[in-house]
Design an enzyme around this catalytic site. Structure first.
Site, PDB file in Angstrom:
ATOM      1  N   ARG A  56       0.806  -1.222   0.000  1.00 48.20           N
ATOM      2  CA  ARG A  56       0.000   0.000   0.000  1.00 48.20           C
ATOM      3  C   ARG A  56       0.843   1.279   0.000  1.00 48.20           C
ATOM      4  O   ARG A  56       0.617   2.187  -0.802  1.00 48.20           O
ATOM      5  CB  ARG A  56      -0.918   0.034   1.238  1.00 48.20           C
ATOM      6  CG  ARG A  56      -2.125  -0.835   1.142  1.00 48.20           C
ATOM      7  CD  ARG A  56      -2.474  -1.405   2.506  1.00 48.20           C
ATOM      8  NE  ARG A  56      -1.537  -2.454   2.787  1.00 48.20           N
ATOM      9  CZ  ARG A  56      -1.742  -3.729   2.436  1.00 48.20           C
ATOM     10  NH1 ARG A  56      -2.865  -4.078   1.901  1.00 48.20           N
ATOM     11  NH2 ARG A  56      -0.830  -4.647   2.653  1.00 48.20           N
ATOM     12  N   THR A  57       1.815   1.343   0.904  1.00 48.10           N
ATOM     13  CA  THR A  57       2.559   2.602   1.073  1.00 48.10           C
ATOM     14  C   THR A  57       3.370   2.903  -0.187  1.00 48.10           C
ATOM     15  O   THR A  57       3.361   4.032  -0.689  1.00 48.10           O
ATOM     16  CB  THR A  57       3.484   2.500   2.307  1.00 48.10           C
ATOM     17  OG1 THR A  57       2.705   2.012   3.399  1.00 48.10           O
ATOM     18  CG2 THR A  57       4.077   3.831   2.662  1.00 48.10           C
ATOM     19  N   LYS A  84      24.725  -6.839  -1.183  1.00 47.08           N
ATOM     20  CA  LYS A  84      26.186  -7.042  -1.202  1.00 47.08           C
ATOM     21  C   LYS A  84      26.844  -6.304  -0.036  1.00 47.08           C
ATOM     22  O   LYS A  84      28.064  -6.177   0.018  1.00 47.08           O
ATOM     23  CB  LYS A  84      26.771  -6.515  -2.513  1.00 47.08           C
ATOM     24  CG  LYS A  84      26.236  -7.215  -3.756  1.00 47.08           C
ATOM     25  CD  LYS A  84      26.774  -6.533  -5.017  1.00 47.08           C
ATOM     26  CE  LYS A  84      25.974  -6.933  -6.234  1.00 47.08           C
ATOM     27  NZ  LYS A  84      26.190  -6.012  -7.360  1.00 47.08           N
ATOM     28  N   ARG A 106      11.217   3.704   3.628  1.00 45.73           N
ATOM     29  CA  ARG A 106      10.794   2.676   4.597  1.00 45.73           C
ATOM     30  C   ARG A 106      12.028   1.872   4.977  1.00 45.73           C
ATOM     31  O   ARG A 106      12.815   1.464   4.108  1.00 45.73           O
ATOM     32  CB  ARG A 106       9.737   1.757   4.011  1.00 45.73           C
ATOM     33  CG  ARG A 106       9.501   0.547   4.916  1.00 45.73           C
ATOM     34  CD  ARG A 106       8.269  -0.211   4.591  1.00 45.73           C
ATOM     35  NE  ARG A 106       7.089   0.566   4.922  1.00 45.73           N
ATOM     36  CZ  ARG A 106       5.862   0.046   4.930  1.00 45.73           C
ATOM     37  NH1 ARG A 106       5.669  -1.214   4.632  1.00 45.73           N
ATOM     38  NH2 ARG A 106       4.827   0.798   5.233  1.00 45.73           N
ATOM     39  N   HIS A 136       4.920   5.550  11.625  1.00 50.18           N
ATOM     40  CA  HIS A 136       4.436   5.482  10.240  1.00 50.18           C
ATOM     41  C   HIS A 136       3.479   6.676  10.067  1.00 50.18           C
ATOM     42  O   HIS A 136       2.257   6.524  10.043  1.00 50.18           O
ATOM     43  CB  HIS A 136       3.717   4.151  10.026  1.00 50.18           C
ATOM     44  CG  HIS A 136       3.450   3.790   8.603  1.00 50.18           C
ATOM     45  ND1 HIS A 136       3.630   4.658   7.543  1.00 50.18           N
ATOM     46  CD2 HIS A 136       2.982   2.632   8.059  1.00 50.18           C
ATOM     47  CE1 HIS A 136       3.300   4.051   6.412  1.00 50.18           C
ATOM     48  NE2 HIS A 136       2.909   2.822   6.703  1.00 50.18           N
TER      49      HIS A 136
HETATM   50  N1   CP Z   1      -0.180  -0.109   6.002  1.00 44.55           N
HETATM   51  C1   CP Z   1       1.000  -0.382   5.407  1.00 44.55           C
HETATM   52  O1   CP Z   1       2.028   0.226   5.718  1.00 44.55           O
HETATM   53  O2   CP Z   1       0.934  -1.341   4.450  1.00 44.55           O
HETATM   54  P1   CP Z   1       2.171  -1.789   3.529  1.00 44.55           P
HETATM   55  O3   CP Z   1       3.147  -2.490   4.417  1.00 44.55           O
HETATM   56  O4   CP Z   1       1.556  -2.705   2.489  1.00 44.55           O
HETATM   57  O5   CP Z   1       2.765  -0.552   2.925  1.00 44.55           O
END
Ligand code: CP
Length: 312
Positions: A56-57, A84, A106, A136
């Protein structure tokens, strides 16, 4: 206040929070369907820098950047020179040489986004797309946008239950901070083993936050129930006796749906463990806003990229 980086909800005051929410709303297509496209970031480059899996993100930041007319570089640690042994510093400096204006990162390590923002490795704004078990922020912003669209401006009248694996959840941490800033009443509902230090039934360290070990005790009071994913990949050892017991006590299941308020809504950040923290009937029910959360994620991430990319 202008937005340079987005690392933590802690850095946002209520003015900028509402600015993000209202800007997201501006991108909503009044006729429904896909968000508006605005070429506000023409000539800017957004780099999606993902050291941990995401559906999603990653996809919604990608869509948001394209909707704003930005150029996009997608970097995934899998298949890159990270395997590596390349360090975050060397990866960042490589991206600097290529050129990027906004880095959406991320990372599995808590604090990684702040490290990248504070080190002098890359001349770009940093957006935290999830760092370890820390935060998040854009997930919390899209959750709050979804709640706002359903209930309106006054968060102080809302009771919001955050249920399940709070200990490992960056989503819970960002939501706690954000909902608390907006004045909502928050229940953390979990077994003692899945609550962070400092939170127990008699103590919580944030205003408006209560703790319950029983979902059934508070379920009928809730306006919003946010079930969290059980993060098995972050668990070493047993945090609850069995999946069946967790589901019996804390799962949102068919038999609990009828105990929710008529106007209550169900949120889940995804990905869902169907049959564990939420069953299929609840996930697919009319009260479930899970797919609306995904759609709103594009709007909110457009707002964040827009405000950062057009700051003077
Ligand atoms: N909610 C969320 O962060 O989903 P993803 O890990 O799929 O990005």
């Amino acid at each position: 206040m202008s937005l340079s980086n987005l690392l933590s909800i802690q850095d946002l005051d209520s003015k900028i929070i509402w600015q993000i929410l209202h800007t997201a709303d501006e991108f909503k297509n009044p006729n429904g369907g896909k968000p508006k496209k605005v070429a506000a970031l023409n000539g800017k480059t957004v780099i999606n820098l993902f050291f941990e899996d995401s559906t999603r993100t990653r996809i919604s930041f990608e869509t948001a950047a394209k909707n704003l007319g930005a150029d996009l570089i997608n970097f995934s640690a899998k298949g890159s020179s990270v395997s590596k042994g390349e360090s975050l510093k060397d990866t960042a400096q490589t991206l600097k040489a290529i050129g990027g204006d906004i880095v959406v990162m991320r990372h599995w390590a808590s604090g990684a986004a702040a490290r990248l923002a504070n080190a002098n490795w890359i001349d770009a704004s940093i957006v935290n797309a999830g760092d370890g078990t820390h935060e998040h922020p854009t997930q919390a912003l899209l959750d709050v946008y979804t709640i706002w669209k359903h209930f309106g401006d006054d968060f102080s009248k809302l009771k919001i239950g955050i249920v399940g694996d709070i200990l490992h959840s960056r989503v819970a941490r960002s939501n706690l901070l954000l909902l608390s800033k907006l004045g909502a009443q928050i229940y953390l509902i979990a077994p003692r083993t899945l609550l962070p230090m400092g939170f127990d039934k008699d103590h919580s360290t944030l205003p408006g936050v209560s703790v319950s070990y029983s979902l059934d005790a508070v379920l009928p009071e809730l306006d919003v129930i946010m079930e969290l994913r059980i993060q098995q990949e972050r668990m070493e050892g047993g945090f609850f006796p069995s999946a069946t017991e967790f589901s019996n006590l804390y799962g949102l299941r068919k038999e609990r749906l009828s105990k929710l308020k008529e106007n209550a809504i169900i949120l889940h950040p995804g990905p869902m463990n169907r049959g564990l923290e939420i069953d299929a009937t609840s996930a697919d029910s009319e009260k479930s806003k899970v797919l609306e959360q995904v759609q709103n994620g594009v709007l909110v991430r457009m707002a964040v990229l827009f405000l950062i990319g057009t700051k003077s």
